[in-house]
Design a protein around this motif. Structure first.
Motif, PDB file in Angstrom:
ATOM      1  N   GLY A  16       5.081  13.801  -3.427  1.00 50.32           N
ATOM      2  CA  GLY A  16       4.137  14.914  -3.466  1.00 50.32           C
ATOM      3  C   GLY A  16       3.798  15.541  -2.135  1.00 50.32           C
ATOM      4  O   GLY A  16       3.986  16.743  -1.926  1.00 50.32           O
ATOM      5  N   VAL A  17       3.300  14.719  -1.185  1.00 52.55           N
ATOM      6  CA  VAL A  17       2.894  15.218   0.127  1.00 52.55           C
ATOM      7  C   VAL A  17       3.248  14.176   1.183  1.00 52.55           C
ATOM      8  O   VAL A  17       3.552  13.024   0.849  1.00 52.55           O
ATOM      9  CB  VAL A  17       1.372  15.497   0.196  1.00 52.55           C
ATOM     10  CG1 VAL A  17       0.954  16.528  -0.841  1.00 52.55           C
ATOM     11  CG2 VAL A  17       0.566  14.205   0.025  1.00 52.55           C
ATOM     12  N   PHE A  18       3.181  14.576   2.444  1.00 54.02           N
ATOM     13  CA  PHE A  18       3.324  13.631   3.561  1.00 54.02           C
ATOM     14  C   PHE A  18       1.911  13.158   3.926  1.00 54.02           C
ATOM     15  O   PHE A  18       1.099  13.944   4.425  1.00 54.02           O
ATOM     16  CB  PHE A  18       4.005  14.301   4.744  1.00 54.02           C
ATOM     17  CG  PHE A  18       5.490  14.391   4.603  1.00 54.02           C
ATOM     18  CD1 PHE A  18       6.330  13.486   5.249  1.00 54.02           C
ATOM     19  CD2 PHE A  18       6.051  15.370   3.795  1.00 54.02           C
ATOM     20  CE1 PHE A  18       7.708  13.568   5.110  1.00 54.02           C
ATOM     21  CE2 PHE A  18       7.430  15.457   3.650  1.00 54.02           C
ATOM     22  CZ  PHE A  18       8.270  14.559   4.303  1.00 54.02           C
ATOM     23  N   VAL A  19       1.646  11.884   3.699  1.00 54.24           N
ATOM     24  CA  VAL A  19       0.292  11.372   3.886  1.00 54.24           C
ATOM     25  C   VAL A  19      -0.102  11.293   5.352  1.00 54.24           C
ATOM     26  O   VAL A  19      -1.293  11.193   5.675  1.00 54.24           O
ATOM     27  CB  VAL A  19       0.128   9.978   3.233  1.00 54.24           C
ATOM     28  CG1 VAL A  19       0.501  10.014   1.767  1.00 54.24           C
ATOM     29  CG2 VAL A  19       0.951   8.904   3.964  1.00 54.24           C
ATOM     30  N   ASP A  20       0.890  11.322   6.264  1.00 55.90           N
ATOM     31  CA  ASP A  20       0.586  11.214   7.694  1.00 55.90           C
ATOM     32  C   ASP A  20       0.613  12.567   8.400  1.00 55.90           C
ATOM     33  O   ASP A  20       0.559  12.635   9.622  1.00 55.90           O
ATOM     34  CB  ASP A  20       1.543  10.234   8.375  1.00 55.90           C
ATOM     35  CG  ASP A  20       3.010  10.584   8.151  1.00 55.90           C
ATOM     36  OD1 ASP A  20       3.287  11.486   7.328  1.00 55.90           O
ATOM     37  OD2 ASP A  20       3.876   9.955   8.784  1.00 55.90           O
ATOM     38  N   HIS A  79       5.538   9.111  -6.164  1.00 49.89           N
ATOM     39  CA  HIS A  79       5.371   8.643  -4.789  1.00 49.89           C
ATOM     40  C   HIS A  79       4.762   9.751  -3.934  1.00 49.89           C
ATOM     41  O   HIS A  79       4.646  10.899  -4.369  1.00 49.89           O
ATOM     42  CB  HIS A  79       6.732   8.257  -4.190  1.00 49.89           C
ATOM     43  CG  HIS A  79       7.251   6.939  -4.638  1.00 49.89           C
ATOM     44  ND1 HIS A  79       7.082   5.781  -3.922  1.00 49.89           N
ATOM     45  CD2 HIS A  79       7.950   6.604  -5.750  1.00 49.89           C
ATOM     46  CE1 HIS A  79       7.652   4.769  -4.568  1.00 49.89           C
ATOM     47  NE2 HIS A  79       8.199   5.248  -5.681  1.00 49.89           N
ATOM     48  N   ASN A  80       4.402   9.381  -2.714  1.00 50.41           N
ATOM     49  CA  ASN A  80       4.060  10.347  -1.670  1.00 50.41           C
ATOM     50  C   ASN A  80       4.776   9.925  -0.406  1.00 50.41           C
ATOM     51  O   ASN A  80       5.172   8.760  -0.258  1.00 50.41           O
ATOM     52  CB  ASN A  80       2.551  10.432  -1.483  1.00 50.41           C
ATOM     53  CG  ASN A  80       1.898  11.246  -2.576  1.00 50.41           C
ATOM     54  OD1 ASN A  80       1.886  12.469  -2.546  1.00 50.41           O
ATOM     55  ND2 ASN A  80       1.348  10.568  -3.594  1.00 50.41           N
ATOM     56  N   ASN A  81       4.940  10.836   0.524  1.00 48.40           N
ATOM     57  CA  ASN A  81       5.876  10.681   1.626  1.00 48.40           C
ATOM     58  C   ASN A  81       5.194  10.298   2.941  1.00 48.40           C
ATOM     59  O   ASN A  81       3.967  10.340   3.055  1.00 48.40           O
ATOM     60  CB  ASN A  81       6.631  12.004   1.823  1.00 48.40           C
ATOM     61  CG  ASN A  81       8.129  11.797   1.892  1.00 48.40           C
ATOM     62  OD1 ASN A  81       8.586  10.779   2.377  1.00 48.40           O
ATOM     63  ND2 ASN A  81       8.876  12.777   1.400  1.00 48.40           N
ATOM     64  N   SER A  82       6.005  10.002   3.949  1.00 49.06           N
ATOM     65  CA  SER A  82       5.520   9.799   5.324  1.00 49.06           C
ATOM     66  C   SER A  82       6.665  10.108   6.278  1.00 49.06           C
ATOM     67  O   SER A  82       7.812  10.244   5.871  1.00 49.06           O
ATOM     68  CB  SER A  82       5.012   8.364   5.534  1.00 49.06           C
ATOM     69  OG  SER A  82       6.080   7.444   5.401  1.00 49.06           O
ATOM     70  N   GLY A  83       6.327  10.208   7.546  1.00 47.24           N
ATOM     71  CA  GLY A  83       7.343  10.515   8.551  1.00 47.24           C
ATOM     72  C   GLY A  83       7.116  11.825   9.263  1.00 47.24           C
ATOM     73  O   GLY A  83       8.003  12.331   9.955  1.00 47.24           O
ATOM     74  N   GLY A  84       5.912  12.402   9.071  1.00 45.58           N
ATOM     75  CA  GLY A  84       5.562  13.589   9.816  1.00 45.58           C
ATOM     76  C   GLY A  84       6.107  14.892   9.280  1.00 45.58           C
ATOM     77  O   GLY A  84       6.085  15.905   9.982  1.00 45.58           O
ATOM     78  N   GLY A  85       6.599  14.904   8.056  1.00 47.41           N
ATOM     79  CA  GLY A  85       7.130  16.130   7.485  1.00 47.41           C
ATOM     80  C   GLY A  85       6.061  16.950   6.786  1.00 47.41           C
ATOM     81  O   GLY A  85       4.852  16.747   6.967  1.00 47.41           O
ATOM     82  N   SER A 100       0.813  -1.219   0.000  1.00 46.55           N
ATOM     83  CA  SER A 100       0.000   0.000   0.000  1.00 46.55           C
ATOM     84  C   SER A 100       0.842   1.263   0.000  1.00 46.55           C
ATOM     85  O   SER A 100       0.349   2.349  -0.285  1.00 46.55           O
ATOM     86  CB  SER A 100      -0.918   0.020   1.223  1.00 46.55           C
ATOM     87  OG  SER A 100      -0.153   0.099   2.412  1.00 46.55           O
ATOM     88  N   GLY A 101       2.136   1.128   0.328  1.00 44.98           N
ATOM     89  CA  GLY A 101       2.940   2.322   0.535  1.00 44.98           C
ATOM     90  C   GLY A 101       2.557   2.972   1.853  1.00 44.98           C
ATOM     91  O   GLY A 101       2.000   2.326   2.751  1.00 44.98           O
ATOM     92  N   ALA A 102       2.828   4.242   1.986  1.00 42.72           N
ATOM     93  CA  ALA A 102       2.507   4.954   3.221  1.00 42.72           C
ATOM     94  C   ALA A 102       0.996   5.102   3.366  1.00 42.72           C
ATOM     95  O   ALA A 102       0.285   5.319   2.392  1.00 42.72           O
ATOM     96  CB  ALA A 102       3.166   6.327   3.221  1.00 42.72           C
ATOM     97  N   VAL A 103       0.517   4.979   4.591  1.00 44.14           N
ATOM     98  CA  VAL A 103      -0.917   5.103   4.877  1.00 44.14           C
ATOM     99  C   VAL A 103      -1.114   6.124   5.978  1.00 44.14           C
ATOM    100  O   VAL A 103      -0.440   6.075   7.009  1.00 44.14           O
ATOM    101  CB  VAL A 103      -1.530   3.750   5.299  1.00 44.14           C
ATOM    102  CG1 VAL A 103      -3.000   3.928   5.653  1.00 44.14           C
ATOM    103  CG2 VAL A 103      -1.363   2.722   4.199  1.00 44.14           C
ATOM    104  N   GLY A 104      -2.012   7.059   5.743  1.00 39.92           N
ATOM    105  CA  GLY A 104      -2.320   8.074   6.745  1.00 39.92           C
ATOM    106  C   GLY A 104      -3.682   8.658   6.429  1.00 39.92           C
ATOM    107  O   GLY A 104      -4.677   7.940   6.389  1.00 39.92           O
ATOM    108  N   TYR A 105      -3.700   9.940   6.124  1.00 39.38           N
ATOM    109  CA  TYR A 105      -4.960  10.589   5.750  1.00 39.38           C
ATOM    110  C   TYR A 105      -5.344  10.236   4.317  1.00 39.38           C
ATOM    111  O   TYR A 105      -6.504  10.377   3.931  1.00 39.38           O
ATOM    112  CB  TYR A 105      -4.840  12.099   5.934  1.00 39.38           C
ATOM    113  CG  TYR A 105      -4.655  12.485   7.382  1.00 39.38           C
ATOM    114  CD1 TYR A 105      -5.741  12.577   8.243  1.00 39.38           C
ATOM    115  CD2 TYR A 105      -3.378  12.710   7.895  1.00 39.38           C
ATOM    116  CE1 TYR A 105      -5.579  12.910   9.586  1.00 39.38           C
ATOM    117  CE2 TYR A 105      -3.193  13.038   9.230  1.00 39.38           C
ATOM    118  CZ  TYR A 105      -4.297  13.136  10.069  1.00 39.38           C
ATOM    119  OH  TYR A 105      -4.122  13.448  11.395  1.00 39.38           O
ATOM    120  N   ILE A 106      -4.389   9.790   3.532  1.00 40.53           N
ATOM    121  CA  ILE A 106      -4.647   9.196   2.219  1.00 40.53           C
ATOM    122  C   ILE A 106      -3.779   7.954   2.079  1.00 40.53           C
ATOM    123  O   ILE A 106      -2.800   7.788   2.823  1.00 40.53           O
ATOM    124  CB  ILE A 106      -4.353  10.185   1.068  1.00 40.53           C
ATOM    125  CG1 ILE A 106      -2.899  10.680   1.132  1.00 40.53           C
ATOM    126  CG2 ILE A 106      -5.319  11.351   1.057  1.00 40.53           C
ATOM    127  CD1 ILE A 106      -2.525  11.615  -0.009  1.00 40.53           C
TER     128      ILE A 106
END
Length: 447
Positions: free
Chosen positions: A353-357, A286-292, A225-231
């Motif tokens: 693109g964005v940080f999903v979390d 891609h899209n990012n994660s890690g709180g950035g 799924s890749g990174a999972v958060g708000y999207i």
């Protein structure tokens, strides 16, 4: 807004209509690729005109509509195959469509404003060129017509099929553009518009310059799924990549994607496909994660064209309102850390693109439309790098449909009755089916 508008000069191209009785034994429905081969056409567009004089049942259900027999009964000789008929267009023309979308630059008020699906329209510009419009995502008739009217000098635009069988096939590279595919070559259809460059016409220099190739890797997919958060990253990656592809192909660029649906897509396979395709440029979405917070793009340690590509994409992403963390490199034991920029033979970048979390940052790509804006921004950065011109005055955002009195009354009623803020109402309207939901809520409140 994922819309492609293909325009053809009639002095450069032959344009004709070809049809067959739906499911007739002698002339059965064909895939778009079959139509292209049988008609010796460079490009074919589905018209989706079905049998009006009777009805038949097959695996697509009971079909009623227009076919060649109906058109002949109306006194229209449309021809079959490569006969001289060249698709005459006027507001009463049953060949080209059943509903008027734009006439003399004015959008018809009768167009649907709530039903969202793939769209297929064709018509003429005021200078006599033929225009064919395809959408790869769900739009209303009104949105598509307004989008075209705002960007082109339209004399006439007609609505054709509105279902999943819309699509086009380009024989030169096997490109199938179909929102809902059935098999590798599209859903079988009974009627098409055929486009072929005239044999005695030399390919213009500006078109020769546009024969560029781009590979788009779509990060993650399938069980990953890749990174999972708000999207969900794999889902947003695909929407962005498809919008990027559509914008590029509309500007004459050949594109290949690592995936066009949710399926397994390992990085080593992406690199293999990219190198086999031998493109001029490549991007991995891609899209990012890690709180950035913000966009970032990675290019090779060696700089060069890859760095230029990264910088051009970054400029376009900033224009749509996203902040940037910069154009970056990352050192690994084998040179570049990331395989997509290290092992691809062409200049390549990875777009995050964005940080999903991060809630606020994920909101920058929180809807399908916003994700498509990222894809178009990536495409514009690619075109800048390739030296291909595009309409710099055109917004990357879709033209906002005008709100009719009935719809505005529904919005006002729901907002006042529920005590909602303007921001909350806009959030609802941005939702893909928001307008339809508001109308239903207003109807219930009246009871």
């Amino acid at each position: 807004m994922s819309i492609r508008c293909d325009i053809y000069d009639r002095s450069q191209y032959a344009i004709w209509f070809a049809a067959a009785p739906y499911s007739a034994a002698g002339k059965p429905a064909k895939t778009l690729r079959q139509w292209a081969a049988d008609e010796s056409a460079d490009i074919v567009y589905n018209l989706a005109l079905f049998n009006m004089t009777g009805q038949g049942s097959d695996r697509y259900g009971v079909i009623k509509g227009r076919t060649l027999q109906y058109l002949k009964a109306k006194g229209r000789e449309c021809g079959y195959g490569g006969t001289p008929e060249r698709l005459v267009l006027d507001s009463s023309n049953a060949v080209s469509g059943w509903k008027l979308a734009v006439k003399d630059g004015k959008v018809s008020s009768t167009l649907g404003k709530s039903d969202r699906r793939s769209r297929n329209m064709c018509g003429l510009l005021t200078d006599g060129r033929y225009i064919h419009v395809q959408t790869s995502a769900s739009h209303t008739e009104y949105e598509v017509a307004q989008y075209v009217r705002d960007r082109y000098d339209v004399k006439l635009l007609l609505v054709q099929d509105a279902g999943g069988s819309t699509g086009m096939y380009r024989a030169s590279d096997g490109c199938l553009f179909a929102p809902e595919k059935e098999g590798a070559d599209g859903r079988p259809v009974c009627s098409v518009v055929c486009i072929k460059r005239k044999a005695n016409v030399k390919v213009p220099k500006e078109e020769q310059k546009m024969s560029k190739k781009v590979f788009i890797g779509v990060g993650h997919g399938g069980s990953d799924s890749g990174a999972v958060g708000y999207i969900v990253e794999k889902e947003a990656n695909l929407v962005m990549a498809l919008a990027c592809r559509d914008y590029l192909t509309a500007h004459g660029v050949e594109v290949r994607m690592s995936r066009t649906k949710d399926e397994e897509d390992p990085i080593n396979e992406e690199v293999r496909e990219c190198n086999a395709y031998n493109p001029d440029l490549a991007i991995d979405v891609h899209n990012n994660s890690g709180g950035g917070d913000g966009f970032e793009v990675y290019h090779t340690l060696n700089g060069g064209t890859g760095k230029v590509l990264a910088q051009n994409i970054e400029k376009q992403v900033i224009k749509i309102g996203q902040n940037s963390r910069g154009c970056k490199t990352r050192q690994g034991q084998r040179g570049d850390y990331y395989a997509f920029v290290r092992d691809t033979k062409c200049p390549a970048v990875i777009c995050e693109g964005v940080f999903v979390d991060t809630k606020a940052d994920a909101a920058q790509a929180g809807t399908k439309e916003k994700q498509q804006e990222f894809g178009i921004a990536y495409a514009k950065g690619i075109l800048d790098t390739l030296g291909i011109k595009y309409d710099t005055a055109a917004s990357t955002k879709p033209a906002e449909p005008e709100t009719d009195a009935e719809t505005q009354a529904a919005i006002t009623k729901v907002q006042q009755a529920a005590g909602l803020s303007g921001k909350t109402m806009q959030y609802l309207l941005d939702y893909e089916y928001g307008m339809e939901l508001i109308r239903k809520l207003a109807a219930v409140m009246r009871q």
